[in-house]
Design an enzyme around this catalytic site. Structure first.
Site, short mmCIF file in Angstrom:
data_model
loop_
_atom_site.label_atom_id
_atom_site.label_comp_id
_atom_site.label_asym_id
_atom_site.label_seq_id
_atom_site.Cartn_x
_atom_site.Cartn_y
_atom_site.Cartn_z
N ARG A 1 1.65 12.82 2.30
CA ARG A 1 1.62 14.07 1.51
C ARG A 1 1.14 15.25 2.37
O ARG A 1 1.66 16.36 2.22
CB ARG A 1 0.72 13.88 0.28
CG ARG A 1 1.39 13.01 -0.78
CD ARG A 1 0.38 12.44 -1.74
NE ARG A 1 1.00 11.73 -2.86
CZ ARG A 1 1.49 10.49 -2.80
NH1 ARG A 1 1.47 9.81 -1.68
NH2 ARG A 1 2.01 9.94 -3.89
N GLY B 1 9.06 3.49 1.23
CA GLY B 1 9.50 3.97 -0.08
C GLY B 1 8.93 5.36 -0.38
O GLY B 1 9.60 6.20 -0.98
N ASP C 1 -1.27 -2.22 -4.96
CA ASP C 1 -1.05 -2.66 -3.57
C ASP C 1 -2.04 -3.73 -3.14
O ASP C 1 -1.87 -4.35 -2.09
CB ASP C 1 -1.16 -1.46 -2.62
CG ASP C 1 0.00 -0.49 -2.79
OD1 ASP C 1 1.03 -0.88 -3.39
OD2 ASP C 1 -0.11 0.67 -2.34
N LYS D 1 -2.54 6.07 3.94
CA LYS D 1 -1.07 6.20 4.05
C LYS D 1 -0.54 7.24 3.05
O LYS D 1 0.22 8.13 3.43
CB LYS D 1 -0.44 4.83 3.81
CG LYS D 1 1.07 4.79 3.91
CD LYS D 1 1.57 3.38 4.18
CE LYS D 1 1.63 2.50 2.95
NZ LYS D 1 2.67 2.86 1.97
N SER D 2 -0.96 7.13 1.80
CA SER D 2 -0.45 8.06 0.78
C SER D 2 -0.83 9.50 1.10
O SER D 2 -0.02 10.42 0.96
CB SER D 2 -1.03 7.70 -0.60
OG SER D 2 -0.57 6.45 -1.01
N LYS E 1 8.38 -4.00 -4.72
CA LYS E 1 7.63 -3.50 -3.55
C LYS E 1 8.37 -3.93 -2.27
O LYS E 1 9.52 -4.33 -2.34
CB LYS E 1 6.19 -4.02 -3.59
CG LYS E 1 5.39 -3.46 -4.77
CD LYS E 1 5.26 -1.96 -4.69
CE LYS E 1 4.51 -1.38 -5.86
NZ LYS E 1 4.53 0.09 -5.88
C1 S3P Z 1 2.46 5.18 -3.27
C2 S3P Z 1 2.61 4.79 -4.57
C3 S3P Z 1 2.71 3.40 -5.00
C4 S3P Z 1 2.25 2.43 -3.92
C5 S3P Z 1 2.79 2.79 -2.57
C6 S3P Z 1 2.38 4.19 -2.17
C7 S3P Z 1 2.39 6.62 -2.95
O1 S3P Z 1 4.06 3.11 -5.32
O2 S3P Z 1 2.61 1.11 -4.26
O3 S3P Z 1 2.29 1.88 -1.58
O4 S3P Z 1 1.96 6.99 -1.84
O5 S3P Z 1 2.75 7.42 -3.83
P1 S3P Z 1 4.71 3.53 -6.75
O6 S3P Z 1 4.58 4.97 -6.88
O7 S3P Z 1 6.13 3.08 -6.66
O8 S3P Z 1 3.93 2.77 -7.76
#
Ligand code: S3P
Length: 430
Positions: A26, A93, A314, A21-22, A341
């Site tokens: 990006r 988020g 997570d 996902k991250s 979260k």
């Molecule tokens: C993420 C960063 C984390 C994680 C989220 C995905 C990201 O949050 O909990 O699921 O992709 O940068 P935080 O940056 O708020 O810790």
């Protein structure tokens, strides 16, 4: 959604998990900001990452969504346009915070909003540094919560000491800094996931990292590239857990990203005595990847605290379930971030596992679990509260529940792992 399974089961087989996902978020955002074509293989088609694509489209980016690849026709930082409607980030988020970094330097006005959960999450953590750079924000609760508006500007570089170990905060500042004349620096209290830093280099840019201090020069030209997204370790975590806590299980999960800033759970599971082997290690666009072999394991309780927390933040819901099946006490500390979260995960993990008979108590910055390897959970009605990681944790819990488990709001699993319930049933044996 219901999981009506009786007694302890086994999981067996060889599976793959959806894209990270991250990294998917990006790849799309950097692809849009780069010049030229970016081809992304294995893009996560979970709801969060689809929201990132539609927000970028609303900003004028041309995206070709194919079955297995996403092609982004990047035109550089200067060619985004003011969106005509509110950008909907859904439950994501990461979409909101990273896009705020991009939009802070764009000469137009944008309003972003999300679902009920997203609109309760704190955004001042990104708008404070971005305001210091020169952008203007407003929103509910004095600018902290969405719907949130941003009026971008020509920014000035800053050096920012972040009070939270958050990759989203770090990435928002770096995305703004990349568009700003001069050098922008962000310092984290503890290292968070470093996908943004790796991605800048994958797109031909440069970043200076010294410990937890990261600096980027502004006005860098990024060049479109080809990205292969590895499987998401945070999704694999639920399958690892399913194999560990059931009996006679042997499961291989192929092609999983094992970036060390993400695999704190492996460090902890090793400490707990888990039987896990990593093999076939390789690299995909600067991200380490491997196959993972997991077997049912006799586990012991442990303490999870300090610098490892951002590396497994997570995974705490599923670690709490694993801990309920370990011998002795597990203490989780320094994890106050869980409160902001998709749900307040200290509250939701503790309340739902308690309903299943787990001996678990909330603390101010974590939880304490009294484990028991012979513990068979009870069934009943539990609630995922629309939180994808709660939904998947509870589906795994159904494998070790004596009575049927009815999981409310479990469809939220599709945020990061569409089809998780089907995959879990396909590998489960009586
Ligand atoms: C993420 C960063 C984390 C994680 C989220 C995905 C990201 O949050 O909990 O699921 O992709 O940068 P935080 O940056 O708020 O810790």
């Amino acid at each position: 959604m219901e999981g009506d399974v009786l007694g302890k089961k086994s999981v067996k087989g060889k599976v793959q998990v959806p894209g990270d996902k991250s990294i998917s978020h990006r790849a799309a955002i950097f692809g849009a900001m780069a010049v030229g074509k970016t081809v992304i293989h294995g893009y996560l088609t979970g709801e969060d990452c689809l929201h990132t694509l539609s927000c970028l489209e609303a900003l004028g980016v041309q995206i070709d969504r194919q079955e297995k690849t996403v092609i982004i026709n990047g035109t550089g930082w200067k060619n985004l346009r003011e969106p005509k409607t509110v950008l909907d980030v859904g439950n994501s988020g990461t979409t909101m915070r990273l896009l705020l970094g991009v939009l802070a330097a764009q000469p137009f006005y944008t309003v972003l909003s999300g679902d009920k959960s997203l609109n309760e999450r704190p955004m001042r953590r990104v708008s404070i540094p971005l305001t210091e750079m020169g952008a203007r924000f407003d929103g509910r609760e004095n600018g902290n919560k969405a719907p949130l508006s941003v009026r971008g500007n020509a920014l000035r570089p800053i050096t920012y000491q972040s009070p939270v170990a958050s990759a989203q905060v770090k990435s928002a500042i770096l995305l703004a800094g990349l568009q700003t004349e001069g050098v922008t620096t962000v310092v984290e209290p503890v290292a968070s996931r470093d996908h943004t830093e790796r991605m800048i280099e994958a797109f031909g840019g440069s970043i200076d990292t010294n410990g937890t201090r990261h600096s980027v020069k502004g006005r860098q030209k990024l060049i479109g590239t080809e990205i292969v997204v590895p499987g998401d370790f945070s999704s694999a975590a639920f399958l690892i857990a399913a194999a560990l806590v059931t009996e006679n299980s042997v499961l291989t999960i192929e092609n999983v990203g094992i970036n060390p800033t993400r695999t704190g759970m492996l460090t902890i599971l090793k400490q707990m005595g888990a039987n896990i082997e990593l093999f076939n290690q390789r690299e995909l666009n600067r991200e380490p990847v491997c196959d993972i072999l997991v077997r049912s394991s006799a586990l012991k309780g442990t303490v999870i605290e300090g610098a490892v927390i951002p590396r497994l933040i997570d995974e705490i819901p599923i670690l709490a379930l694993i801990a309920s099946q370990a011998e002795g006490r597990t203490v989780i500390k320094d994890a106050g971030e869980l409160k902001v979260k998709e749900t307040n995960r200290i509250q939701t993990v503790v309340s739902e596992l308690k309903k299943l008979g787990v001996d678990i108590e909330a603390t101010d910055d974590g939880m304490i679990i009294e484990g028991d390897p012979d513990k068979v959970l009870s069934g009943g009605v539990v609630n995922a509260y629309g939180d994808h990681r709660m939904a998947m944790m509870l589906m795994v819990a159904s494998l070790i529940s004596a009575d049927p488990l009815v999981i409310l709001e479990a469809e939220s699993a599709a945020v990061s792992f569409p089809g998780f319930d089907r995959l879990l049933s396909a590998i489960t044996r009586d």
